[in-house]
Design an enzyme around this catalytic site. Structure first.
Site, short mmCIF file in Angstrom:
data_model
loop_
_atom_site.label_atom_id
_atom_site.label_comp_id
_atom_site.label_asym_id
_atom_site.label_seq_id
_atom_site.Cartn_x
_atom_site.Cartn_y
_atom_site.Cartn_z
CG ASN A 23 60.39 132.14 26.30
OD1 ASN A 23 59.76 131.19 26.76
ND2 ASN A 23 61.31 132.78 26.99
NE ARG A 114 62.34 128.97 29.13
CZ ARG A 114 61.27 128.68 29.87
NH1 ARG A 114 60.06 128.81 29.35
NH2 ARG A 114 61.40 128.29 31.11
CG HIS A 175 64.22 128.41 36.21
ND1 HIS A 175 63.86 128.31 37.53
CD2 HIS A 175 63.09 128.77 35.55
CE1 HIS A 175 62.57 128.57 37.67
NE2 HIS A 175 62.08 128.87 36.47
NE ARG A 236 55.75 124.91 38.91
CZ ARG A 236 56.53 125.55 38.04
NH1 ARG A 236 57.67 126.09 38.46
NH2 ARG A 236 56.18 125.66 36.78
CD GLU A 379 64.37 132.51 30.85
OE1 GLU A 379 64.47 131.38 31.36
OE2 GLU A 379 63.29 133.13 30.75
#
Length: 393
Positions: A23, A114, A175, A236, A379
């Site tokens: 990942n 990922r 996501h 962000r 994940e």
């Protein structure tokens, strides 16, 4: 593909599959290793081995940290800018030294990655490094956008010129691996069929996004062509009036790179509070009377509530609201502030449960018409599941 280790040819021995997951992010490289039998466990197992390389530790070097399920730990500074070299060193700790869990890298059956558009070059480096180290071992790219691939056109087409769509400019969402895991885990917690559930998944970390999930599929989401769209995040901005960008370009002659830096790295909680992109530090500043930090939190909650309202409209109702990732899992205050305005749909929070560090638990009041779930997103395990599924096809 799987490693069959049965002492007698005709014996009914379980087949094991050894899965390595990578990942990669812009500033870190995470990895873990699972060993599975021929049936998937009901709950995510603990990885036998986990490793992380932090590239922010010191310029020109990475800090490698390794842990195993048996409790062994290893730390080392890697004096290298080469990701391939760093990955090779990381994998050495998998099959040798105190953190060894296999006898040879040849035991690895499949590798899952990922893959996210903003990290494509880094992901490719990892894929190429594995090919160099492990040869022809099967590799699986698990795309972070895949869960949103069945969004309806009304949700993914932007209302600009139609030519944008022909050029690939559309809402992709992000996501996805986390939202997919949480939707499936929610069905398990509630003992319901995912095909009968309407869910809103709130992934609240440094990056934040919502997904509206119906019949196990994503039907709406907040991130768009890039992860910059949607909710206010750690650094962000989330969605803003695009006229602001035009105004800044005309008035201040910003370059694209300067605007990118402002919107992605110096906005959100960090930009408004002037303190940090970390919600924990923002909360500390609020406790010390920092009014800008309070404003940052107020905006964050306002936009989160508004986003949930939009997802609610896309679903036409709601069975469960999910909170996950760093802020979603750990901030009882954020969960409470979000939930308090949704009493009009019968949602009621159990204040005591919410404060009690819940993990994979329902924190709604008994008489709530909507369940509120706090789920620890996994994940890496979802990537491992995808590898396992593909190997069985």
């Amino acid at each position: 593909m799987p490693n069959a280790q049965c002492p007698m040819p005709n014996a009914q021995c379980p087949i094991t599959m050894k899965i390595l997951v990578l990942n990669a992010g812009s500033s870190s490289q995470k990895s873990c290793f699972y060993e599975l039998n021929d049936t998937l466990p009901d709950r995510p197992p603990q990885p036998l081995w986990e490793a992380k390389i932090d590239w922010t530790h010191r310029e020109g070097a990475g800090e490698l940290q390794v842990t195993t399920a048996a409790g062994h730990r290893f730390e080392e500074e890697i004096a290298s800018d080469s990701r391939a070299g760093a990955i090779a060193r990381m994998l050495e700790t998998l099959w040798q030294g105190e953190t060894q869990v296999i006898n040879s890298l040849n035991e690895i059956d499949i590798v899952g990655h990922r893959v996210a558009p903003i990290h494509n070059p880094i992901n490719l480096e990892g894929i190429e490094a594995i090919e160099k180290i492990l040869g022809n071992v099967p590799q699986v790219a698990v795309f972070d956008t895949a869960f949103h691939s069945q969004l309806p056109p009304a949700a993914f087409v932007y209302p600009g010129p139609y030519e944008w769509l022909e050029e690939g400019i559309r809402r992709y969402g992000f996501h996805g691996i986390s939202h997919q895991y949480c939707a499936r885990r929610a069905a398990e917690i509630l003992n319901r069929d995912s095909a009968d559930l309407r869910l809103i998944s709130c992934h609240l970390g440094n990056g934040c996004s919502l997904a509206a999930v119906r019949d196990g599929l994503s039907v709406d989401t907040t991130m768009g062509f890039t992860p910059l769209d949607g909710l206010m995040m750690g650094s962000r901005s989330g969605a803003i009036d695009p006229g602001i960008i035009i105004h800044l370009l005309r008035r201040s002659h910003f370059t694209a790179e300067e605007l990118d830096n402002i919107l992605n790295r110096n906005s959100g909680l960090k930009g408004i509070s002037g303190v940090s992109s970390d919600m924990r530090l923002v909360a500390e500043a609020i406790a010390n009377g920092n009014s800008r930090a309070q404003l940052a939190l107020d905006i964050y909650i306002h936009r989160l509530r508004a986003g949930i309202g939009a997802m609610l409209a896309s679903l036409g109702g709601l069975d469960a609201l999910i909170f996950t990732a760093g802020v979603g899992e750990n901030s009882a205050a954020v969960r409470a502030a979000v939930c308090e305005v949704f009493g009009f749909i019968g949602l009621r929070l159990d204040g005591e449960k919410n404060l009690n560090s819940p993990i994979d638990d329902d924190v709604a009041a008994v008489d709530s018409a909507v369940r509120v779930l706090v789920i620890h997103t996994q994940e890496d395990w979802e990537i491992a599941r995808e590898c396992w599924d593909i190997s069985r096809r």
